[in-house]
Write a protein that holds these residues in place. Sequence first.
Motif, short mmCIF file in Angstrom:
data_model
loop_
_atom_site.label_atom_id
_atom_site.label_comp_id
_atom_site.label_asym_id
_atom_site.label_seq_id
_atom_site.Cartn_x
_atom_site.Cartn_y
_atom_site.Cartn_z
N LYS A 88 40.91 29.26 46.80
CA LYS A 88 42.16 29.83 47.29
C LYS A 88 43.20 29.90 46.17
CE LYS A 88 42.00 28.72 52.23
NZ LYS A 88 42.69 28.02 53.34
N THR A 89 43.25 28.87 45.34
CA THR A 89 44.19 28.87 44.22
C THR A 89 43.92 30.04 43.28
OG1 THR A 89 44.47 26.47 44.30
CG2 THR A 89 45.03 27.57 42.23
N GLN A 90 42.65 30.24 42.96
CA GLN A 90 42.28 31.34 42.06
C GLN A 90 42.66 32.68 42.65
OE1 GLN A 90 41.24 31.24 39.03
NE2 GLN A 90 40.68 33.40 38.71
N ARG A 91 42.38 32.89 43.93
CA ARG A 91 42.67 34.18 44.55
C ARG A 91 44.18 34.40 44.70
NH1 ARG A 91 38.02 33.89 49.22
NH2 ARG A 91 36.24 33.87 47.80
N PHE A 92 44.89 33.32 45.02
CA PHE A 92 46.35 33.43 45.10
C PHE A 92 46.93 33.84 43.75
CE2 PHE A 92 50.50 31.34 44.46
CZ PHE A 92 51.23 31.96 45.46
N CYS A 93 46.45 33.22 42.68
CA CYS A 93 46.93 33.55 41.34
C CYS A 93 46.60 34.99 40.98
CB CYS A 93 46.34 32.60 40.31
SG CYS A 93 46.91 30.89 40.46
N GLU A 94 45.42 35.45 41.35
CA GLU A 94 45.03 36.83 41.07
C GLU A 94 45.97 37.81 41.76
OE1 GLU A 94 40.23 35.81 40.82
OE2 GLU A 94 41.02 37.07 42.44
N GLN A 95 46.32 37.52 43.01
CA GLN A 95 47.22 38.42 43.75
C GLN A 95 48.62 38.41 43.15
OE1 GLN A 95 45.40 40.26 45.53
NE2 GLN A 95 43.74 38.76 45.30
N CYS A 96 49.10 37.25 42.74
CA CYS A 96 50.43 37.16 42.13
C CYS A 96 50.48 37.97 40.84
CB CYS A 96 50.79 35.71 41.86
SG CYS A 96 51.14 34.74 43.34
N TRP A 97 49.44 37.85 40.03
CA TRP A 97 49.40 38.63 38.79
C TRP A 97 49.38 40.12 39.10
CZ3 TRP A 97 50.37 39.72 34.09
CH2 TRP A 97 49.69 40.74 33.43
N SER A 98 48.61 40.53 40.08
CA SER A 98 48.54 41.95 40.43
C SER A 98 49.88 42.47 40.91
CB SER A 98 47.47 42.17 41.51
OG SER A 98 46.18 41.88 41.01
N VAL A 99 50.58 41.68 41.72
CA VAL A 99 51.91 42.09 42.17
C VAL A 99 52.84 42.28 40.98
CG1 VAL A 99 53.97 41.38 43.45
CG2 VAL A 99 51.71 41.01 44.45
N ALA A 208 50.86 41.17 50.38
CA ALA A 208 50.43 40.70 51.70
C ALA A 208 49.42 39.58 51.58
CB ALA A 208 49.84 41.86 52.49
N LYS A 209 48.45 39.73 50.67
CA LYS A 209 47.44 38.69 50.50
C LYS A 209 48.05 37.40 49.97
CE LYS A 209 44.63 41.39 48.14
NZ LYS A 209 43.41 41.80 47.38
N ALA A 210 49.00 37.52 49.03
CA ALA A 210 49.64 36.32 48.49
C ALA A 210 50.40 35.57 49.58
CB ALA A 210 50.58 36.71 47.35
N PHE A 211 51.14 36.30 50.41
CA PHE A 211 51.89 35.64 51.49
C PHE A 211 50.95 35.06 52.55
CE2 PHE A 211 55.55 38.22 49.96
CZ PHE A 211 56.42 37.16 49.74
N ARG A 212 49.79 35.68 52.71
CA ARG A 212 48.81 35.13 53.65
C ARG A 212 48.35 33.75 53.20
NH1 ARG A 212 46.19 32.69 56.43
NH2 ARG A 212 44.52 33.25 57.87
N TYR A 213 48.17 33.58 51.90
CA TYR A 213 47.71 32.29 51.38
C TYR A 213 48.74 31.18 51.53
CZ TYR A 213 43.40 34.13 49.43
OH TYR A 213 42.15 34.67 49.27
N ILE A 214 50.03 31.55 51.58
CA ILE A 214 51.06 30.51 51.73
C ILE A 214 51.56 30.44 53.17
CG2 ILE A 214 51.72 30.60 49.31
CD1 ILE A 214 54.11 32.28 50.03
N GLN A 215 50.75 30.97 54.09
CA GLN A 215 50.98 30.82 55.53
C GLN A 215 52.24 31.53 56.04
OE1 GLN A 215 48.48 29.21 57.20
NE2 GLN A 215 47.54 29.05 55.19
N MET A 216 52.65 32.59 55.37
CA MET A 216 53.78 33.39 55.85
C MET A 216 53.21 34.62 56.55
SD MET A 216 56.51 32.92 52.73
CE MET A 216 57.83 33.70 53.67
N GLN A 217 52.63 34.40 57.74
CA GLN A 217 51.85 35.42 58.40
C GLN A 217 52.68 36.62 58.84
OE1 GLN A 217 48.41 35.22 58.69
NE2 GLN A 217 48.67 37.39 59.21
N ALA A 218 53.91 36.39 59.30
CA ALA A 218 54.73 37.51 59.78
C ALA A 218 55.02 38.48 58.64
CB ALA A 218 56.03 36.98 60.38
N LEU A 219 55.41 37.94 57.50
CA LEU A 219 55.69 38.80 56.36
C LEU A 219 54.42 39.46 55.85
CD1 LEU A 219 57.74 39.89 54.39
CD2 LEU A 219 57.50 37.80 53.03
N CYS A 220 53.33 38.72 55.91
CA CYS A 220 52.02 39.28 55.55
C CYS A 220 51.70 40.50 56.41
CB CYS A 220 50.94 38.22 55.69
SG CYS A 220 49.26 38.84 55.65
#
Length: 326
Positions: A88-99, A208-220
């Motif tokens: 999850k950490t790796q995927r979260f970081c990948e999404q942040c970089w892409s954003v 959306a994917k990054a916010f999903r990983y930090i449990q912010m589902q509404a914003l996701c």
Amino acid sequence: MEDPPIDLSFALLCLFFTGYQLENPLALKFTTLSYQVPESDPPVYVHGPDDVYFVAFWVIAFTFIRAFAMEYIFKALARYNRITTPDKTQRFCEQCWSVLYYSASWSLGMYIMYHSDYWLDTRHFWIGYPHKQLSGLFKFYYLSQIGFWIQQIFVLHVEKRRRDYVEMFVHHILTNTLLIASYYTNFVRIGHAVLCIMDVADIFLCSAKAFRYIQMQALCDVLFGLFVIVWFATRHGLFLVIGHSVMTEPEQYNPYLWDPDNGIYYTHEVRYMFIGLMGLLQVVLLIWAYFIVKVLYRVLTGNNAHDNRSDSEDISEPETVAKKVA
């Protein structure tokens, strides 16, 4: 630094910048734009074989920037948001970089396009061809984008293999071919327009994917909905507008002529090459669109989809889309 991509790319960048300070001719080719038109003010540039050095520099630079940001910035952000598992950490970081990247590249691309002749007017893709002389900002943007997409092929092979590896690989090859061919043949306005319409949807999806990983589902959910709208508006709307222009407008303003000495590469074969590249790219996009619609249907009917890339995680949308669209 323990990460080999960081170590090697950092060492090479240090070497280039040292050479730049010492005014080494080879280092200058890597770190500065080549082929400035003499006495041009403001400076304008044309293309040539030495541009490959600048592209190579940005392949290395993006390798370092990405690895550094993920290791020392986004991993800290993941820990702050209590993301603990390595996957999850790796995927979260990948999404942040892409954003971060797509937001910057899209903003710069749109700034350049807004101040161009072809803003909201596809006729100027062709009027005045060949478009040999480029501003420094445009040439930097275009060559660094080529460097990024070449580097994406490397990223695709070092990350955990995706279920849509074949589609992603084909997409990257088509994108690089389109960019390099349009640069060489002086059809950069087409390549620029395609880059701008492609980048924007990824901002919403990766956010959306990054916010999903930090449990912010509404914003996701909101961002995922915006992503679906933007995806179809740009990649199956505006992209087809550009494709229609390639098929119908060039011969209204330019005769078929092959004259490399004057930067003219407009022949039937070149035209069909671009039509073919854009057609194949649209096929890949339609494959992904099928999965987007399928996922959207599941979400609207109250069902979650499972991301089978990891046996240890059960991630609902939009992460499932991530394995189809990235």
